[in-house]
Design a protein around this motif. Structure first.
Motif, PDB file in Angstrom:
ATOM      1  N   GLU A  71      -8.453  -0.920  11.849  1.00 32.33           N
ATOM      2  CA  GLU A  71      -9.175   0.275  11.400  1.00 32.33           C
ATOM      3  C   GLU A  71      -8.234   1.291  10.761  1.00 32.33           C
ATOM      4  O   GLU A  71      -8.535   1.863   9.721  1.00 32.33           O
ATOM      5  CB  GLU A  71      -9.908   0.906  12.585  1.00 32.33           C
ATOM      6  N   MET A  72      -7.081   1.493  11.374  1.00 31.69           N
ATOM      7  CA  MET A  72      -6.106   2.431  10.814  1.00 31.69           C
ATOM      8  C   MET A  72      -5.582   1.933   9.469  1.00 31.69           C
ATOM      9  O   MET A  72      -5.431   2.700   8.522  1.00 31.69           O
ATOM     10  CB  MET A  72      -4.950   2.633  11.771  1.00 31.69           C
ATOM     11  N   LEU A  73      -5.314   0.635   9.378  1.00 31.86           N
ATOM     12  CA  LEU A  73      -4.851   0.046   8.121  1.00 31.86           C
ATOM     13  C   LEU A  73      -5.874   0.260   7.016  1.00 31.86           C
ATOM     14  O   LEU A  73      -5.537   0.674   5.907  1.00 31.86           O
ATOM     15  CB  LEU A  73      -4.567  -1.443   8.306  1.00 31.86           C
ATOM     16  N   HIS A  74      -7.133   0.015   7.320  1.00 35.58           N
ATOM     17  CA  HIS A  74      -8.177   0.182   6.311  1.00 35.58           C
ATOM     18  C   HIS A  74      -8.361   1.646   5.942  1.00 35.58           C
ATOM     19  O   HIS A  74      -8.671   1.958   4.792  1.00 35.58           O
ATOM     20  CB  HIS A  74      -9.481  -0.452   6.790  1.00 35.58           C
ATOM     21  N   THR A  75      -8.136   2.557   6.886  1.00 36.76           N
ATOM     22  CA  THR A  75      -8.197   3.984   6.571  1.00 36.76           C
ATOM     23  C   THR A  75      -7.124   4.347   5.555  1.00 36.76           C
ATOM     24  O   THR A  75      -7.385   5.071   4.595  1.00 36.76           O
ATOM     25  CB  THR A  75      -8.008   4.823   7.854  1.00 36.76           C
ATOM     26  N   ILE A  76      -5.931   3.823   5.736  1.00 36.78           N
ATOM     27  CA  ILE A  76      -4.817   4.098   4.817  1.00 36.78           C
ATOM     28  C   ILE A  76      -5.111   3.526   3.435  1.00 36.78           C
ATOM     29  O   ILE A  76      -4.956   4.200   2.419  1.00 36.78           O
ATOM     30  CB  ILE A  76      -3.500   3.527   5.375  1.00 36.78           C
ATOM     31  N   VAL A  77      -5.559   2.287   3.392  1.00 36.82           N
ATOM     32  CA  VAL A  77      -5.814   1.621   2.114  1.00 36.82           C
ATOM     33  C   VAL A  77      -7.004   2.259   1.404  1.00 36.82           C
ATOM     34  O   VAL A  77      -6.959   2.502   0.201  1.00 36.82           O
ATOM     35  CB  VAL A  77      -6.026   0.104   2.317  1.00 36.82           C
ATOM     36  N   ARG A  78      -8.064   2.554   2.149  1.00 38.35           N
ATOM     37  CA  ARG A  78      -9.256   3.186   1.550  1.00 38.35           C
ATOM     38  C   ARG A  78      -8.926   4.556   0.999  1.00 38.35           C
ATOM     39  O   ARG A  78      -9.348   4.911  -0.098  1.00 38.35           O
ATOM     40  CB  ARG A  78     -10.363   3.311   2.598  1.00 38.35           C
TER      41      ARG A  78
END
Length: 142
Positions: A102-109
């Motif tokens: 979830e944190m990774l996708h927050t950064i990428v998004r």
């Protein structure tokens, strides 16, 4: 011996454990000395990230230890890092603890929505028929 049985086969040699995402985000490296004095901050530019690690550019690596915390602009948590490689001003790290998906996708998004990808160089607009009015070409006989 079959091709798949060789542990050094091309398929196994270059496989990564986590998928990498190219990003262009600003970050900060926070180092704490042995004396636990005030932490020292240094800016960095995140190049890519995965659940297990990242790579980024810094202006200088002088005085940078092998372990530090990475803070990414727009993300509240700090990520503990252990350095894996250092090539000039490019640094690759492995996270002490994997970040959750979830944190990774927050950064990428956030990188995608803010348009943080490097701007493309603007091409010079070629101008054909310089001096001709937009209203059209008029004949000298009218």
């Amino acid at each position: 011996m079959s091709i798949g049985a060789d542990p050094r086969s091309a398929a196994g040699l270059y496989e990564r454990k986590w998928e990498r995402f190219t990003v262009n985000r600003q970050g900060m490296l926070m180092t704490v000395g042995f004396d636990l004095a005030a932490p020292k901050m240094r800016s960095c530019k995140l190049v890519d990230i995965s659940q297990g690690g990242a790579s980024f550019n810094v202006t200088t690596t002088i005085g940078l230890p092998l372990h530090y915390y990475l803070s990414i602009v727009g993300v509240t948590s700090r990520i503990g890092c252990a350095e894996v490689y250092r090539n000039d001003n490019r640094i690759g790290v492995q996270f002490i603890k994997e970040i959750d998906e979830e944190m990774l996708h927050t950064i990428v998004r956030a990188d995608y929505f803010t348009g943080a990808t490097p701007p493309k160089p603007k091409k010079d607009e070629r101008r054909y028929m310089v001096g001709v009015e937009k209203t059209g070409i008029r004949s000298a006989f009218t």
